[in-house]
Scaffold this active site. Structure first.
Site, PDB file in Angstrom:
ATOM      1  N   ASP A   7      -7.836   7.526   7.027  1.00 41.41           N
ATOM      2  CA  ASP A   7      -7.601   6.263   7.727  1.00 41.41           C
ATOM      3  C   ASP A   7      -8.907   5.785   8.356  1.00 41.41           C
ATOM      4  O   ASP A   7      -9.462   6.462   9.230  1.00 41.41           O
ATOM      5  CB  ASP A   7      -6.537   6.474   8.809  1.00 41.41           C
ATOM      6  CG  ASP A   7      -5.940   5.176   9.298  1.00 41.41           C
ATOM      7  OD1 ASP A   7      -6.562   4.124   9.091  1.00 41.41           O
ATOM      8  OD2 ASP A   7      -4.851   5.198   9.888  1.00 41.41           O
ATOM      9  N   ASP A   8      -9.408   4.637   7.909  1.00 41.10           N
ATOM     10  CA  ASP A   8     -10.645   4.041   8.435  1.00 41.10           C
ATOM     11  C   ASP A   8     -11.893   4.868   8.111  1.00 41.10           C
ATOM     12  O   ASP A   8     -12.893   4.784   8.835  1.00 41.10           O
ATOM     13  CB  ASP A   8     -10.555   3.823   9.953  1.00 41.10           C
ATOM     14  CG  ASP A   8      -9.551   2.758  10.349  1.00 41.10           C
ATOM     15  OD1 ASP A   8      -8.896   2.181   9.451  1.00 41.10           O
ATOM     16  OD2 ASP A   8      -9.398   2.508  11.555  1.00 41.10           O
TER      17      ASP A   8
ATOM     18  N   CYS B  68      -4.283  -1.274   7.444  1.00 43.00           N
ATOM     19  CA  CYS B  68      -3.510  -0.051   7.195  1.00 43.00           C
ATOM     20  C   CYS B  68      -2.272  -0.192   6.317  1.00 43.00           C
ATOM     21  O   CYS B  68      -2.200   0.377   5.231  1.00 43.00           O
ATOM     22  CB  CYS B  68      -3.094   0.560   8.532  1.00 43.00           C
ATOM     23  SG  CYS B  68      -4.481   0.980   9.595  1.00 43.00           S
TER      24      CYS B  68
ATOM     25  N   ARG C   9      -1.691   0.787   2.229  1.00 44.38           N
ATOM     26  CA  ARG C   9      -0.773   1.855   1.814  1.00 44.38           C
ATOM     27  C   ARG C   9       0.300   1.332   0.854  1.00 44.38           C
ATOM     28  O   ARG C   9       0.691   2.023  -0.090  1.00 44.38           O
ATOM     29  CB  ARG C   9      -0.124   2.493   3.039  1.00 44.38           C
ATOM     30  CG  ARG C   9      -1.053   3.443   3.748  1.00 44.38           C
ATOM     31  CD  ARG C   9      -0.595   3.773   5.171  1.00 44.38           C
ATOM     32  NE  ARG C   9      -1.396   4.862   5.696  1.00 44.38           N
ATOM     33  CZ  ARG C   9      -2.671   4.752   6.056  1.00 44.38           C
ATOM     34  NH1 ARG C   9      -3.287   3.593   5.971  1.00 44.38           N
ATOM     35  NH2 ARG C   9      -3.358   5.813   6.507  1.00 44.38           N
TER      36      ARG C   9
ATOM     37  N   LYS D 249       0.386  10.013   8.184  1.00 43.00           N
ATOM     38  CA  LYS D 249       0.719   8.657   8.636  1.00 43.00           C
ATOM     39  C   LYS D 249       1.418   7.877   7.525  1.00 43.00           C
ATOM     40  O   LYS D 249       0.869   7.700   6.443  1.00 43.00           O
ATOM     41  CB  LYS D 249      -0.565   7.946   9.056  1.00 43.00           C
ATOM     42  CG  LYS D 249      -0.383   6.478   9.386  1.00 43.00           C
ATOM     43  CD  LYS D 249      -1.724   5.849   9.736  1.00 43.00           C
ATOM     44  CE  LYS D 249      -1.614   4.349   9.841  1.00 43.00           C
ATOM     45  NZ  LYS D 249      -2.904   3.714  10.180  1.00 43.00           N
TER      46      LYS D 249
ATOM     47  N   HIS E  83       3.428   4.413   7.818  1.00 39.84           N
ATOM     48  CA  HIS E  83       3.030   3.029   8.085  1.00 39.84           C
ATOM     49  C   HIS E  83       3.561   1.993   7.086  1.00 39.84           C
ATOM     50  O   HIS E  83       2.915   0.982   6.828  1.00 39.84           O
ATOM     51  CB  HIS E  83       1.500   2.912   8.195  1.00 39.84           C
ATOM     52  CG  HIS E  83       1.100   1.971   9.300  1.00 39.84           C
ATOM     53  ND1 HIS E  83      -0.215   1.770   9.669  1.00 39.84           N
ATOM     54  CD2 HIS E  83       1.852   1.174  10.119  1.00 39.84           C
ATOM     55  CE1 HIS E  83      -0.262   0.902  10.667  1.00 39.84           C
ATOM     56  NE2 HIS E  83       0.987   0.535  10.963  1.00 39.84           N
TER      57      HIS E  83
ATOM     58  N   SER F 103       0.169   3.763  13.168  1.00 36.20           N
ATOM     59  CA  SER F 103      -1.158   4.183  13.634  1.00 36.20           C
ATOM     60  C   SER F 103      -1.097   4.934  14.956  1.00 36.20           C
ATOM     61  O   SER F 103      -0.264   4.639  15.822  1.00 36.20           O
ATOM     62  CB  SER F 103      -2.071   2.959  13.781  1.00 36.20           C
ATOM     63  OG  SER F 103      -2.308   2.345  12.539  1.00 36.20           O
TER      64      SER F 103
ATOM     65  N   HIS G 204      -9.077   7.243  12.237  1.00 41.32           N
ATOM     66  CA  HIS G 204      -8.627   6.080  13.009  1.00 41.32           C
ATOM     67  C   HIS G 204      -8.690   6.439  14.492  1.00 41.32           C
ATOM     68  O   HIS G 204      -8.364   7.562  14.883  1.00 41.32           O
ATOM     69  CB  HIS G 204      -7.186   5.747  12.600  1.00 41.32           C
ATOM     70  CG  HIS G 204      -6.664   4.440  13.112  1.00 41.32           C
ATOM     71  ND1 HIS G 204      -6.409   4.210  14.442  1.00 41.32           N
ATOM     72  CD2 HIS G 204      -6.326   3.289  12.457  1.00 41.32           C
ATOM     73  CE1 HIS G 204      -5.930   2.982  14.585  1.00 41.32           C
ATOM     74  NE2 HIS G 204      -5.869   2.395  13.391  1.00 41.32           N
TER      75      HIS G 204
ATOM     76  N   ASP H 149      -8.139   4.325   3.248  1.00 40.21           N
ATOM     77  CA  ASP H 149      -7.336   3.094   3.215  1.00 40.21           C
ATOM     78  C   ASP H 149      -8.164   1.826   3.392  1.00 40.21           C
ATOM     79  O   ASP H 149      -7.744   0.748   3.001  1.00 40.21           O
ATOM     80  CB  ASP H 149      -6.203   3.150   4.245  1.00 40.21           C
ATOM     81  CG  ASP H 149      -6.685   3.080   5.688  1.00 40.21           C
ATOM     82  OD1 ASP H 149      -7.872   3.375   5.949  1.00 40.21           O
ATOM     83  OD2 ASP H 149      -5.878   2.743   6.576  1.00 40.21           O
ATOM     84  N   ASN H 150      -9.323   1.930   4.020  1.00 30.87           N
ATOM     85  CA  ASN H 150     -10.227   0.785   4.199  1.00 30.87           C
ATOM     86  C   ASN H 150     -11.508   1.291   4.856  1.00 30.87           C
ATOM     87  O   ASN H 150     -11.643   2.475   5.162  1.00 30.87           O
ATOM     88  CB  ASN H 150      -9.585  -0.342   5.032  1.00 30.87           C
ATOM     89  CG  ASN H 150      -8.920   0.118   6.308  1.00 30.87           C
ATOM     90  OD1 ASN H 150      -7.698   0.036   6.443  1.00 30.87           O
ATOM     91  ND2 ASN H 150      -9.694   0.631   7.248  1.00 30.87           N
TER      92      ASN H 150
ATOM     93  N   LYS I  91     -13.810  -2.850   8.303  1.00 35.89           N
ATOM     94  CA  LYS I  91     -12.352  -3.019   8.314  1.00 35.89           C
ATOM     95  C   LYS I  91     -11.973  -4.406   8.833  1.00 35.89           C
ATOM     96  O   LYS I  91     -12.602  -4.945   9.748  1.00 35.89           O
ATOM     97  CB  LYS I  91     -11.735  -1.949   9.216  1.00 35.89           C
ATOM     98  CG  LYS I  91     -10.248  -2.111   9.497  1.00 35.89           C
ATOM     99  CD  LYS I  91      -9.743  -1.010  10.406  1.00 35.89           C
ATOM    100  CE  LYS I  91      -8.265  -1.198  10.729  1.00 35.89           C
ATOM    101  NZ  LYS I  91      -7.716  -0.047  11.478  1.00 35.89           N
TER     102      LYS I  91
END
Length: 499
Positions: free
Chosen positions: A60-61, A100, A104, A153, A155, A178, A243, A295-296, A316
């Site tokens: 994540d991130d 996010c 996904r 996670k 989401h 998140s 994240h 994810d980004n 992001k």
């Protein structure tokens, strides 16, 4: 001539017995050899027909340059480096959204998130989630007899009807959204309810100790691999980290020169190593496709608690390369050549059809997806090209950019830009509002999107604009007021009926 009765030849009993014994031995030996060969052949056939395991690790991130083999500095990622040396790195791997939930949704459905109606980062006040009639990777593989598990996670909707166990995962443990969506949010304290930790469909704890999240997910992933036995499995590990807010276990606290962020990445690298060890211990290494990505791009306003784009523009929450281009590693012994690099355009939406290909699954052609199998790229097929003639960059409902394998065209739009001083110690800062005009970039010569060459290449601009107009008819575009005809809505929370 007249023939008389045949002459009888008498053979002594001992000789006859010996002869029969010899014949019986030959026949028995032949049968045993044939039977053994048949057994070995059927075992080989069974092994060759067994569907591969799939391990999908989704951070994540995590920015493009946040792991060693993609240029990270201040900490080591030996397990991820080893994974890359035994597999393939993708250097132009794109997410379908730089936020996010949308990212996904794209990963698990093989669709642009606009097609499935998940556009942003869902929170505890949202009443929508992934539609039940969307087919996820987990459901595709569960229908083939795979054991499926998700640890991390989710989401894609926090209400029970949207949770993993209603979407193809037999086992689930993790956070529904998140980890900053809790009462301790750094800029919106007490704006969120207590953060639930969910096991299956039940909340087992509120505001859990986040220093334990990466370890919990890893331990459960390792146990799952050991418990699967001979059945093929799909293991999805969507880490909450890195994240913000950042948390790390005691065993990695203070272990790197990059502060808390480096420690967090070191623990994620450890997690990859533990999962790899479990595959080795269970004899599953050679029959497992392992994919690691994010994810980004990084949440740049958090400064020393954010990652690095490696020089790509912005991060992001934008359609610039720093928001969409992420690291990706894939390993599949005997199929992916070790130590290789692919510089062709590919995306998370391609993982759904790629996994389907390797697992022998058939995708219903009547239900449109946007991804294309990258099997030729993974297998270094001579002359293999990008899986996409055009790739589209949406922010929400707005189509802000489009590209082919070389050129990227930005349409006029506003975006948040890190032009101020970034934050420190978990507090964000630094974003201002910026705008871009119509801008064309040659990503081969200018991957950091610095020089607008639209005036020099009107034919390229026209071709990419025409491609964008075609997509606007399909998925719409709020920037031009176009309504799309190919959008499938998400589901909405329905209150269970009282007994």
């Amino acid at each position: 001539m007249v023939y008389g009765a045949p002459k009888v030849i008498r053979i002594p009993f001992k000789i006859a017995h010996a002869a029969m014994t010899f014949v019986a031995f030959v026949l028995a030996t032949t049968f045993v050899i044939s039977s053994t060969a048949a057994t070995e052949e059927s075992a080989a056939d069974a092994a060759s027909k067994r569907r591969p395991n799939i391990v999908l690790i989704f951070c994540d991130d995590l920015g493009y340059a946040d792991i060693g083999c993609f240029g990270a500095k201040g900490y080591e990622t030996p397990n991820l480096n080893k994974l890359a040396s035994e597999g393939m790195k993708f250097t132009d791997f794109q997410v379908a959204a730089a936020v996010c939930s949308a990212s996904r949704a794209a990963l698990l459905t093989g669709c642009y998130p606009q097609r499935v109606g998940i556009l942003s980062a869902l929170g505890p006040s949202d009443s929508i989630g992934i539609a039940k009639n969307e087919l996820l990777i987990s459901e595709l593989l569960q229908n083939l007899g795979y054991k499926t598990a998700c640890f991390g996670k989710w989401h894609l909707g926090h209400h029970e009807q949207f949770l993993p166990q209603q979407n193809g995962f037999a086992t689930y443990f993790g956070l529904p959204y998140s980890n900053d969506m809790w009462p301790k949010h750094p800029t919106a304290k007490n704006a969120y309810p207590p953060l639930p930790l969910i096991d299956g469909n039940k909340t087992i704890e509120l505001n859990p100790d986040q220093t334990k999240l990466t370890t919990w997910y890893t331990e459960k992933a390792v146990k799952f691999i050991h418990d699967c036995g001979e059945k093929p499995f799909f293991l999805y590990v969507p880490h909450n980290m890195p994240h913000v807010p950042l948390f790390v276990s005691e065993k990695f606290a203070g272990k790197t020169k990059r502060g808390l962020f480096g420690d967090v990445i070191a623990e994620i690298d450890w997690s990859v190593g533990e999962i790899t060890k479990a595959l080795e211990a269970t004899g599953n290494v050679d029959n497992t496709l392992v994919i690691f990505t994010s994810d980004n791009g990084p949440w740049l306003s958090y400064g020393d608690h954010a990652g690095s784009t490696g020089g790509f523009r912005e991060g992001k929450g934008t359609v610039w390369e720093g928001g969409h281009r992420v690291p990706m590693i894939a390993k599949y012994p005997g199929t992916i050549q070790p130590g290789t690099t692919c510089d062709k355009l590919a995306s998370t939406i391609d993982l759904f059809p790629t996994i389907a290909h390797y697992c022998g699954a058939t995708i219903d052609p009547s239900r449109k997806i946007d991804g294309v199998s990258i099997q030729p790229l993974l297998e270094s097929v001579e002359g293999a090209k990008s899986s996409h003639e055009f790739f589209y960059y949406y922010w929400g409902n707005g189509l802000e950019a489009v590209r082919d394998e070389r050129f990227k065209l930005h349409f006029p739009h506003a975006f948040r830009s890190l032009t101020g001083t970034p934050g420190t110690d978990g507090m964000p800062n630094g974003y201002t509002q910026a705008k871009t005009e119509l801008a064309l970039f040659d990503l081969d010569a200018d991957p950091f999107e610095q020089t607008n060459i639209a005036a020099d290449h009107p034919e390229v601009t026209a071709r990419l604009t025409a491609a964008a107009e075609s997509m606007r008819s399909d998925l719409g575009d709020s920037l031009t007021g176009k309504k799309g005809t190919g959008i499938r809505p998400p589901d909405r929370f329905t209150q269970p009926k009282a007994n």
